[in-house]
Design a protein around this motif. Structure first.
Motif, short mmCIF file in Angstrom:
data_model
loop_
_atom_site.label_atom_id
_atom_site.label_comp_id
_atom_site.label_asym_id
_atom_site.label_seq_id
_atom_site.Cartn_x
_atom_site.Cartn_y
_atom_site.Cartn_z
N LEU A 119 -4.08 9.17 -3.58
CA LEU A 119 -4.80 7.91 -3.57
C LEU A 119 -4.10 6.96 -2.62
N TYR A 120 -4.85 6.30 -1.78
CA TYR A 120 -4.25 5.26 -0.92
C TYR A 120 -4.69 3.93 -1.49
N ASP A 121 -3.72 3.22 -2.09
CA ASP A 121 -4.11 2.01 -2.83
C ASP A 121 -2.86 1.14 -3.04
N ASP A 122 -3.06 0.04 -3.79
CA ASP A 122 -1.93 -0.83 -4.10
C ASP A 122 -0.97 -0.12 -5.05
N TYR A 123 0.30 -0.38 -4.85
CA TYR A 123 1.34 0.27 -5.65
C TYR A 123 2.44 -0.75 -5.91
N LEU A 156 4.92 21.00 -3.33
CA LEU A 156 5.32 21.47 -4.67
C LEU A 156 5.25 20.32 -5.68
N LEU A 157 5.65 19.13 -5.23
CA LEU A 157 5.59 17.95 -6.11
C LEU A 157 4.14 17.60 -6.42
N LEU A 158 3.30 17.68 -5.42
CA LEU A 158 1.89 17.30 -5.57
C LEU A 158 1.15 18.27 -6.48
N ASP A 159 1.35 19.57 -6.26
CA ASP A 159 0.54 20.52 -7.03
C ASP A 159 1.18 20.88 -8.38
N GLY A 160 2.37 20.37 -8.64
CA GLY A 160 2.95 20.54 -9.97
C GLY A 160 3.90 21.70 -10.12
N ARG A 161 4.12 22.48 -9.03
CA ARG A 161 5.10 23.56 -9.13
C ARG A 161 6.51 22.99 -9.30
N PHE A 162 6.71 21.78 -8.80
CA PHE A 162 7.97 21.05 -8.99
C PHE A 162 7.58 19.62 -9.38
N LYS A 203 0.85 -1.19 0.00
CA LYS A 203 0.00 0.00 0.00
C LYS A 203 0.89 1.25 0.00
N ALA A 204 0.41 2.28 -0.71
CA ALA A 204 1.11 3.56 -0.74
C ALA A 204 0.09 4.67 -0.93
N ALA A 205 0.48 5.89 -0.55
CA ALA A 205 -0.33 7.07 -0.85
C ALA A 205 0.39 7.77 -2.00
N PHE A 206 -0.18 7.72 -3.19
CA PHE A 206 0.49 8.25 -4.39
C PHE A 206 -0.48 9.15 -5.16
N PHE A 207 0.05 9.81 -6.19
CA PHE A 207 -0.84 10.62 -7.03
C PHE A 207 -0.54 10.39 -8.50
N LYS A 208 -1.61 10.44 -9.31
CA LYS A 208 -1.52 10.21 -10.75
C LYS A 208 -1.71 11.50 -11.52
N GLY A 224 8.21 11.53 -13.57
CA GLY A 224 6.82 11.48 -14.02
C GLY A 224 5.87 10.87 -13.00
N LEU A 225 4.63 10.66 -13.45
CA LEU A 225 3.56 10.16 -12.58
C LEU A 225 3.19 8.74 -13.01
N PRO A 226 2.65 7.91 -12.13
CA PRO A 226 2.35 8.20 -10.71
C PRO A 226 3.62 8.35 -9.88
N HIS A 227 3.44 9.02 -8.74
CA HIS A 227 4.59 9.30 -7.89
C HIS A 227 4.20 9.16 -6.43
N VAL A 228 5.17 8.68 -5.63
CA VAL A 228 5.00 8.59 -4.18
C VAL A 228 5.89 9.64 -3.53
#
Ligand SMILES: [Zn+2]
Length: 343
Positions: free
Chosen positions: A16-20, A45-51, A2-7, A56-60
């Motif tokens: 998203l908290y799901d299988d990774y 910054l990583l999450l909102d895209g400023r950095f 399990k991981a909390a990641f974003f696409k 690339g995505l998905p990213h943890v």
């Protein structure tokens, strides 16, 4: 795992908290079971895209990790399964001009955990063995996870870059942050006197408790005027600045002659104006810095084990509630570090 990641980029709701995909240790690498991972402003910054994450995505996200060794790739020596460790987050090539000069934080191939690689908002994380540092039994996983980025950056800024000396005066911006709460303590350890800013009155006692002699609510008071009053119009020797914008611009006015402004972040904005007249006429130094060095990291862990430095933990969330943890930091409600803990 399990991981909390974003696409896709956005706010906390994008987590998203799901299988990774499970990390697998290749030669020279270690997979660490995460026991605690601290949130950091760079995560936002990583999450909102400023950095955007370079790979690339998905990213943890998650650059500040403590845990135990789970598996080791070929050739890894000096570590054992189950061993308590904390991860030094910076990756440097060791071969470029800057690495050879000993300045690994400006390696041309520099990267760090949770940005250039998947990080610790996960049950497991993979890192080079060289980044894995044994952790004393006297330091909790939670306390250790507060050290790698925020405290190390503050240490490098104050001790190595600004070379703070006993009796000097230091202005620490945003004492409620991980960087700020560390900077107050480290400046005091160097023998300096500290004035700090906070964004709400409920953080004033918090900053005093860490060793700040004077605390200013920057929303209701002019921090430059407060510095002038506190120093008898002289100004401070060093400012630790990580906000950007008007805070950066005005921080220069708080410096005395020959003073040093260390910029270690841009949590509000990447931009800041500089009144050049002050810089040249007062012989000011404006220094940029990021992260720190492995030997500094080990030194800090010794200070923490012996109780001379205290990582400040505000609260912890289960990893499954990473959204709430991120939202809490986005709203700047934290006093010190916020952690996520895998089940
Ligand atoms: Zn290099």
């Amino acid at each position: 795992m399990k991981a909390a990641f974003f696409k896709e980029h956005g706010g906390a709701e994008k987590l998203l908290y799901d299988d990774y995909r499970d990390p697998v240790a290749e030669a020279g690498e270690v997979v660490v079971r995460v026991k605690a991972c601290a949130l950091n402003q760079v995560d936002m910054l990583l999450l909102d895209g400023r950095f955007p994450p370079p790979e690339g995505l998905p990213h943890v996200n998650g650059c500040e990790v403590a845990g135990t060794v789970e598996t080791m790739g070929a050739g890894v020596k000096g570590l054992g399964a189950g061993q308590r460790v904390v991860i030094f987050p910076g990756f440097a090539c060791g071969a470029c001009e800057y690495c050879l000069r000993g300045e690994r934080t400006v390696c041309v191939r520099y990267g760090y955990l949770g940005a250039h690689k998947d990080g610790g908002y996960a049950e497991r994380v993979k890192v080079p063995a060289a980044n894995v540092v044994p952790l004393s039994d006297t330091i909790s996983f939670e306390a250790a996870a507060a050290v790698p980025l925020a405290m190390l950056t503050s240490w490098h800024a104050l001790v190595t870059q600004a070379a703070v000396r006993p009796g000097q005066t230091v202005l620490v911006q945003a004492a409620g942050s991980g960087v700020g709460s560390a900077a107050i303590q480290i400046a005091r350890l160097c023998g300096a006197r500290v004035i700090a800013t906070v964004g709400s009155d409920d953080k004033i006692e918090f900053a005093r408790g860490l060793g700040a002699e004077h605390v200013v609510n920057y929303r209701t008071q002019d921090f430059v005027e407060a510095v002038k009053a506190w120093t008898g119009k002289r100004g401070v020797d060093v400012v630790i600045e990580h906000i950007g914008g008007e805070t950066f611009e005005r921080s220069v006015y708080a410096l005395t002659r020959l003073g040093t402004l260390v910029t270690i972040g841009s949590h509000d904005t990447h931009w800041g104006r500089l009144d050049l007249r002050h810089v040249y006429s007062k012989n000011l130094r404006v220094i940029g810095t990021n992260l720190g060095l492995l030997h500094e990291f080990r030194t800090m862990l010794e200070h923490i084990a012996d109780g001379r430095l205290r990582p400040v933990i505000d609260r912890t969330y289960p990893l499954s509630e990473a959204r709430a943890a991120v939202q809490y930091v986005v709203e700047r409600r934290n006093k010190g570090k916020v952690l996520v803990l895998p089940a």
